[in-house]
Design an enzyme around this catalytic site. Sequence first.
Site, PDB file in Angstrom:
ATOM      1  N   ASN A 106     -14.175  12.977   3.252  1.00 25.33           N
ATOM      2  CA  ASN A 106     -14.150  11.555   2.911  1.00 25.33           C
ATOM      3  C   ASN A 106     -14.652  11.379   1.478  1.00 25.33           C
ATOM      4  O   ASN A 106     -15.592  12.062   1.067  1.00 25.33           O
ATOM      5  CB  ASN A 106     -15.077  10.798   3.876  1.00 25.33           C
ATOM      6  CG  ASN A 106     -15.028   9.291   3.686  1.00 25.33           C
ATOM      7  OD1 ASN A 106     -14.016   8.744   3.238  1.00 25.33           O
ATOM      8  ND2 ASN A 106     -16.113   8.616   3.997  1.00 25.33           N
ATOM      9  N   HIS A 108     -16.451   8.673  -1.074  1.00 25.37           N
ATOM     10  CA  HIS A 108     -17.300   7.501  -0.862  1.00 25.37           C
ATOM     11  C   HIS A 108     -17.850   7.022  -2.204  1.00 25.37           C
ATOM     12  O   HIS A 108     -18.332   7.840  -2.999  1.00 25.37           O
ATOM     13  CB  HIS A 108     -18.450   7.856   0.085  1.00 25.37           C
ATOM     14  CG  HIS A 108     -19.272   6.675   0.472  1.00 25.37           C
ATOM     15  ND1 HIS A 108     -18.832   5.722   1.367  1.00 25.37           N
ATOM     16  CD2 HIS A 108     -20.490   6.258   0.064  1.00 25.37           C
ATOM     17  CE1 HIS A 108     -19.750   4.790   1.504  1.00 25.37           C
ATOM     18  NE2 HIS A 108     -20.770   5.090   0.722  1.00 25.37           N
ATOM     19  N   SER A 135     -19.293  10.336  -4.039  1.00 19.48           N
ATOM     20  CA  SER A 135     -19.521  11.547  -3.240  1.00 19.48           C
ATOM     21  C   SER A 135     -18.244  11.965  -2.521  1.00 19.48           C
ATOM     22  O   SER A 135     -17.412  11.121  -2.179  1.00 19.48           O
ATOM     23  CB  SER A 135     -20.588  11.306  -2.166  1.00 19.48           C
ATOM     24  OG  SER A 135     -21.784  10.819  -2.726  1.00 19.48           O
ATOM     25  N   ASP A 140     -18.493  13.783   9.691  1.00 23.27           N
ATOM     26  CA  ASP A 140     -19.052  14.148  10.996  1.00 23.27           C
ATOM     27  C   ASP A 140     -19.056  12.890  11.866  1.00 23.27           C
ATOM     28  O   ASP A 140     -18.444  11.890  11.505  1.00 23.27           O
ATOM     29  CB  ASP A 140     -20.438  14.810  10.857  1.00 23.27           C
ATOM     30  CG  ASP A 140     -21.505  13.840  10.367  1.00 23.27           C
ATOM     31  OD1 ASP A 140     -21.218  12.635  10.221  1.00 23.27           O
ATOM     32  OD2 ASP A 140     -22.641  14.290  10.143  1.00 23.27           O
ATOM     33  N   ASP A 144     -20.788   8.251   7.221  1.00 21.30           N
ATOM     34  CA  ASP A 144     -21.014   8.841   5.895  1.00 21.30           C
ATOM     35  C   ASP A 144     -22.234   9.752   5.876  1.00 21.30           C
ATOM     36  O   ASP A 144     -22.994   9.781   4.897  1.00 21.30           O
ATOM     37  CB  ASP A 144     -21.145   7.726   4.832  1.00 21.30           C
ATOM     38  CG  ASP A 144     -19.890   6.873   4.756  1.00 21.30           C
ATOM     39  OD1 ASP A 144     -18.786   7.428   4.894  1.00 21.30           O
ATOM     40  OD2 ASP A 144     -20.013   5.646   4.587  1.00 21.30           O
TER      41      ASP A 144
HETATM   42  C1  GAR Z   1     -12.508   4.245  -2.762  1.00 22.42           C
HETATM   43  O1  GAR Z   1     -13.537   3.897  -3.645  1.00 22.42           O
HETATM   44  C2  GAR Z   1     -13.079   4.921  -1.535  1.00 22.42           C
HETATM   45  O2  GAR Z   1     -14.131   5.777  -1.799  1.00 22.42           O
HETATM   46  C3  GAR Z   1     -13.546   3.740  -0.754  1.00 22.42           C
HETATM   47  O3  GAR Z   1     -12.477   2.848  -0.865  1.00 22.42           O
HETATM   48  C4  GAR Z   1     -11.870   2.997  -2.146  1.00 22.42           C
HETATM   49  C5  GAR Z   1     -10.385   3.126  -1.982  1.00 22.42           C
HETATM   50  O4  GAR Z   1      -9.732   2.966  -3.199  1.00 22.42           O
HETATM   51  N1  GAR Z   1     -13.842   4.125   0.583  1.00 22.42           N
HETATM   52  C6  GAR Z   1     -14.910   3.665   1.252  1.00 22.42           C
HETATM   53  O5  GAR Z   1     -15.672   2.837   0.803  1.00 22.42           O
HETATM   54  C7  GAR Z   1     -15.086   4.245   2.642  1.00 22.42           C
HETATM   55  N2  GAR Z   1     -16.353   3.885   3.188  1.00 22.42           N
HETATM   56  P1  GAR Z   1      -8.183   3.315  -3.381  1.00 22.42           P
HETATM   57  O6  GAR Z   1      -7.454   2.777  -2.152  1.00 22.42           O
HETATM   58  O7  GAR Z   1      -7.781   2.615  -4.619  1.00 22.42           O
HETATM   59  O8  GAR Z   1      -8.070   4.822  -3.491  1.00 22.42           O
END
Ligand code: GAR
Length: 198
Positions: A106, A108, A135, A140, A144
């Site tokens: 994932n 984050h 990150s 798991d 996160d």
């Molecule tokens: C990214 O920053 C990703 O890390 C986050 O959503 C965004 C997606 O951007 N994910 C989370 O926050 C998961 N908890 P994108 O669709 O433009 O790649």
Amino acid sequence: MLRLVVLISGGGSNLRALLERCEDAEFPARVVAVGADRDAAGFAHAEDFGIPAFSVPFTAFPSREAWGEELLVQLEQWAPDLVLLSGLMRLLPAVVVDRWSPRILNTHPAFLPEFPGAHAVRDALAAGVVETGASVIVVDRGVDSGPVLAQERVPVLPGDTAARLHERIKPVERRLLIHTVQRLATGELRLPTPEESP
Ligand code: GAR
């Protein structure tokens, strides 16, 4: 060549960066399919690159577990080496985590374990920290909470809004994700075994 399935919920800018990187014949991974929990805008990137896409709409299932069972069916048919959650805004049920972890990663937008959850950028701003980060972790059963494979700090600047800060974090996330995939593919980085996971 590592076979990747990328799961998204939104715009998929991190997905696009990965698709662009995979155009390089020297890059040791390929996206074989893109999946989402809804009709995600990011499917457009899959289409641009001629990559098959599939949707398992969360709201079409009676429970998270039922949704997860169908997601598993879809994932299996692409036989990925790695499943990448790149903006998938859903907690996966244990049945999916148990099948794929540690081969499910994932990205984050925070320096975990700081600011887990769905509002990491907003939470960092609200906490008034001077730096946050990005990150890449192994998924798991927790939120996160899996082992960190790569992370980097990103400063919070005066006057930052959540949107502005997130736009500065995303390029870092992309770089970390691409580098992590490359290091895993070349064997420079090894995924933790379940015994090594906290
Ligand atoms: C990214 O920053 C990703 O890390 C986050 O959503 C965004 C997606 O951007 N994910 C989370 O926050 C998961 N908890 P994108 O669709 O433009 O790649």
